[in-house]
Design an enzyme around this catalytic site. Structure first.
Site, PDB file in Angstrom:
ATOM      1  N   PRO A  13       0.800  -1.229   0.000  1.00 63.66           N
ATOM      2  CA  PRO A  13       0.000   0.000   0.000  1.00 63.66           C
ATOM      3  C   PRO A  13       0.834   1.281   0.000  1.00 63.66           C
ATOM      4  O   PRO A  13       1.883   1.348   0.640  1.00 63.66           O
ATOM      5  CB  PRO A  13      -0.817  -0.103   1.292  1.00 63.66           C
ATOM      6  CG  PRO A  13      -0.076  -1.069   2.145  1.00 63.66           C
ATOM      7  CD  PRO A  13       0.558  -2.050   1.200  1.00 63.66           C
ATOM      8  N   ASN A  14       0.314   2.240  -0.741  1.00 62.82           N
ATOM      9  CA  ASN A  14       0.857   3.601  -0.845  1.00 62.82           C
ATOM     10  C   ASN A  14       2.137   3.717  -1.665  1.00 62.82           C
ATOM     11  O   ASN A  14       2.603   4.819  -1.933  1.00 62.82           O
ATOM     12  CB  ASN A  14       1.067   4.234   0.557  1.00 62.82           C
ATOM     13  CG  ASN A  14      -0.236   4.366   1.310  1.00 62.82           C
ATOM     14  OD1 ASN A  14      -1.191   4.929   0.789  1.00 62.82           O
ATOM     15  ND2 ASN A  14      -0.290   3.852   2.524  1.00 62.82           N
ATOM     16  N   ARG A  21       4.870  11.097  -2.461  1.00 62.10           N
ATOM     17  CA  ARG A  21       4.688  10.682  -1.063  1.00 62.10           C
ATOM     18  C   ARG A  21       5.940  10.970  -0.241  1.00 62.10           C
ATOM     19  O   ARG A  21       6.983  10.334  -0.441  1.00 62.10           O
ATOM     20  CB  ARG A  21       4.394   9.180  -1.028  1.00 62.10           C
ATOM     21  CG  ARG A  21       4.245   8.628   0.359  1.00 62.10           C
ATOM     22  CD  ARG A  21       4.218   7.114   0.356  1.00 62.10           C
ATOM     23  NE  ARG A  21       4.002   6.645   1.701  1.00 62.10           N
ATOM     24  CZ  ARG A  21       4.207   5.407   2.112  1.00 62.10           C
ATOM     25  NH1 ARG A  21       4.628   4.505   1.247  1.00 62.10           N
ATOM     26  NH2 ARG A  21       4.005   5.063   3.355  1.00 62.10           N
ATOM     27  N   TYR A  26      11.085   9.011   1.245  1.00 61.39           N
ATOM     28  CA  TYR A  26      11.044   7.946   0.238  1.00 61.39           C
ATOM     29  C   TYR A  26      11.724   8.318  -1.082  1.00 61.39           C
ATOM     30  O   TYR A  26      11.816   7.467  -1.973  1.00 61.39           O
ATOM     31  CB  TYR A  26       9.585   7.544  -0.016  1.00 61.39           C
ATOM     32  CG  TYR A  26       8.922   6.944   1.208  1.00 61.39           C
ATOM     33  CD1 TYR A  26       9.387   5.752   1.757  1.00 61.39           C
ATOM     34  CD2 TYR A  26       7.857   7.594   1.838  1.00 61.39           C
ATOM     35  CE1 TYR A  26       8.802   5.215   2.892  1.00 61.39           C
ATOM     36  CE2 TYR A  26       7.259   7.060   2.972  1.00 61.39           C
ATOM     37  CZ  TYR A  26       7.732   5.871   3.490  1.00 61.39           C
ATOM     38  OH  TYR A  26       7.156   5.331   4.616  1.00 61.39           O
ATOM     39  N   ASN A  77       8.229  -5.428  -0.888  1.00 64.40           N
ATOM     40  CA  ASN A  77       8.104  -4.246  -0.045  1.00 64.40           C
ATOM     41  C   ASN A  77       6.631  -4.163   0.317  1.00 64.40           C
ATOM     42  O   ASN A  77       5.815  -3.678  -0.476  1.00 64.40           O
ATOM     43  CB  ASN A  77       8.564  -2.979  -0.780  1.00 64.40           C
ATOM     44  CG  ASN A  77       8.491  -1.764   0.143  1.00 64.40           C
ATOM     45  OD1 ASN A  77       7.949  -1.842   1.246  1.00 64.40           O
ATOM     46  ND2 ASN A  77       9.038  -0.641  -0.324  1.00 64.40           N
ATOM     47  N   ALA A  80       3.213  -0.633   4.839  1.00 60.75           N
ATOM     48  CA  ALA A  80       2.764  -0.668   6.234  1.00 60.75           C
ATOM     49  C   ALA A  80       2.315  -2.063   6.671  1.00 60.75           C
ATOM     50  O   ALA A  80       2.348  -2.379   7.873  1.00 60.75           O
ATOM     51  CB  ALA A  80       1.627   0.331   6.433  1.00 60.75           C
ATOM     52  N   GLU A 101      13.030  -9.269   1.855  1.00 65.37           N
ATOM     53  CA  GLU A 101      12.238  -8.141   2.366  1.00 65.37           C
ATOM     54  C   GLU A 101      12.956  -6.846   2.012  1.00 65.37           C
ATOM     55  O   GLU A 101      14.171  -6.736   2.197  1.00 65.37           O
ATOM     56  CB  GLU A 101      12.091  -8.264   3.889  1.00 65.37           C
ATOM     57  CG  GLU A 101      11.349  -7.087   4.506  1.00 65.37           C
ATOM     58  CD  GLU A 101      11.215  -7.204   6.024  1.00 65.37           C
ATOM     59  OE1 GLU A 101      11.586  -8.255   6.595  1.00 65.37           O
ATOM     60  OE2 GLU A 101      10.748  -6.223   6.631  1.00 65.37           O
ATOM     61  N   HIS A 103      12.770  -2.394   1.948  1.00 61.68           N
ATOM     62  CA  HIS A 103      12.176  -1.096   2.295  1.00 61.68           C
ATOM     63  C   HIS A 103      13.055   0.011   1.744  1.00 61.68           C
ATOM     64  O   HIS A 103      14.293  -0.086   1.809  1.00 61.68           O
ATOM     65  CB  HIS A 103      12.053  -0.925   3.814  1.00 61.68           C
ATOM     66  CG  HIS A 103      11.244  -2.008   4.445  1.00 61.68           C
ATOM     67  ND1 HIS A 103       9.877  -2.050   4.355  1.00 61.68           N
ATOM     68  CD2 HIS A 103      11.620  -3.116   5.130  1.00 61.68           C
ATOM     69  CE1 HIS A 103       9.440  -3.137   4.955  1.00 61.68           C
ATOM     70  NE2 HIS A 103      10.479  -3.801   5.438  1.00 61.68           N
ATOM     71  N   ARG A 110      13.248   4.983  12.319  1.00 61.33           N
ATOM     72  CA  ARG A 110      11.969   5.682  12.324  1.00 61.33           C
ATOM     73  C   ARG A 110      11.136   5.326  13.575  1.00 61.33           C
ATOM     74  O   ARG A 110      11.683   4.889  14.573  1.00 61.33           O
ATOM     75  CB  ARG A 110      11.245   5.377  11.007  1.00 61.33           C
ATOM     76  CG  ARG A 110      12.079   5.814   9.787  1.00 61.33           C
ATOM     77  CD  ARG A 110      11.372   5.550   8.490  1.00 61.33           C
ATOM     78  NE  ARG A 110      10.131   6.311   8.407  1.00 61.33           N
ATOM     79  CZ  ARG A 110       9.158   6.062   7.532  1.00 61.33           C
ATOM     80  NH1 ARG A 110       9.279   5.069   6.677  1.00 61.33           N
ATOM     81  NH2 ARG A 110       8.076   6.808   7.522  1.00 61.33           N
TER      82      ARG A 110
HETATM   83  C1  DQA Z   1       8.267   1.217   3.691  1.00 66.16           C
HETATM   84  C2  DQA Z   1       8.390   1.423   5.191  1.00 66.16           C
HETATM   85  C3  DQA Z   1       7.054   1.176   5.884  1.00 66.16           C
HETATM   86  O1  DQA Z   1       7.187   1.401   7.277  1.00 66.16           O
HETATM   87  C4  DQA Z   1       6.015   2.134   5.327  1.00 66.16           C
HETATM   88  O2  DQA Z   1       4.762   1.882   5.934  1.00 66.16           O
HETATM   89  C5  DQA Z   1       5.920   2.097   3.857  1.00 66.16           C
HETATM   90  C6  DQA Z   1       7.153   2.043   3.078  1.00 66.16           C
HETATM   91  C7  DQA Z   1       9.563   1.605   2.946  1.00 66.16           C
HETATM   92  O3  DQA Z   1       9.714   1.218   1.790  1.00 66.16           O
HETATM   93  O4  DQA Z   1      10.413   2.312   3.508  1.00 66.16           O
HETATM   94  O5  DQA Z   1       4.842   2.187   3.275  1.00 66.16           O
HETATM   95  O6  DQA Z   1       8.011  -0.166   3.439  1.00 66.16           O
END
Ligand code: DQA
Length: 156
Positions: A13-14, A21, A26, A77, A80, A101, A103, A110
């Site tokens: 998501p997002n 964003r 990011y 990735n 959240a 995994e 990010h 954070r």
């Molecule tokens: C994320 C880190 C997560 O905590 C966050 O909710 C994201 C992006 C990252 O790529 O840094 O949506 O996965």
């Protein structure tokens, strides 16, 4: 080439909002640009990539379930859902595929709620904090896991 290992790169998501964003966290690279960079790096490494994104937890679970028949490895990735989703953990646990995994941000620098991951214990390893470049690092690591490059990065 049909016999190249096909790697699922799955975004949660997002992540479709990358570019607009929170760029201080990011970066300004869009998800479409990351997809293009991944395609070029995969080609260089001898991999195929299937680059996907969904904002829906159940859809991510379904895509992971299908991956065992269609893919050689998963780079995820989960956004959240990393910090909340037992369902994604369980879906990854039942694939026999290597999982990385990923990010963009260093989640350990954070908020405390980002320090726990439901994915790390079903992943071979974790890449975080390198921004969009992390996707290319993940593909390089995956190329070794699926055997298209040797331990030292040379062609197998
Ligand atoms: C994320 C880190 C997560 O905590 C966050 O909710 C994201 C992006 C990252 O790529 O840094 O949506 O996965």
């Amino acid at each position: 080439m049909a016999d190249r290992p096909d790697i699922l790169i799955l975004n949660g998501p997002n992540l479709n909002m990358l570019g607009v964003r929170e760029p201080a966290i990011y970066g300004s690279t869009t998800l479409a640009q990351i997809e293009g960079n991944c395609a070029a790096e995969a080609d260089r490494l001898g991999l195929e990539v299937d680059f996907r994104q969904s904002n829906f937890e159940g859809e991510l679970v379904s895509i992971i379930q299908q991956a065992r028949d269609e893919h050689a490895g998963i780079v995820i990735n989960a956004g959240a859902y990393t910090h909340t989703s037992v369902a994604i953990h369980d879906a990854l646990a039942l694939t026999d595929l290597p999982v990385i995994e990923l990010h963009l941000s260093n989640t350990f620098k954070r908020e405390p709620f980002r320090h726990h991951s439901y994915i790390s214990d079903v992943a071979v390893g974790v890449i975080c904090g390198f921004g969009a470049h992390g996707y290319l690092l993940a593909l390089q690591a995956m190329a070794r896991l699926v055997g298209v490059v040797d331990e030292d990065g040379s062609n197998a």
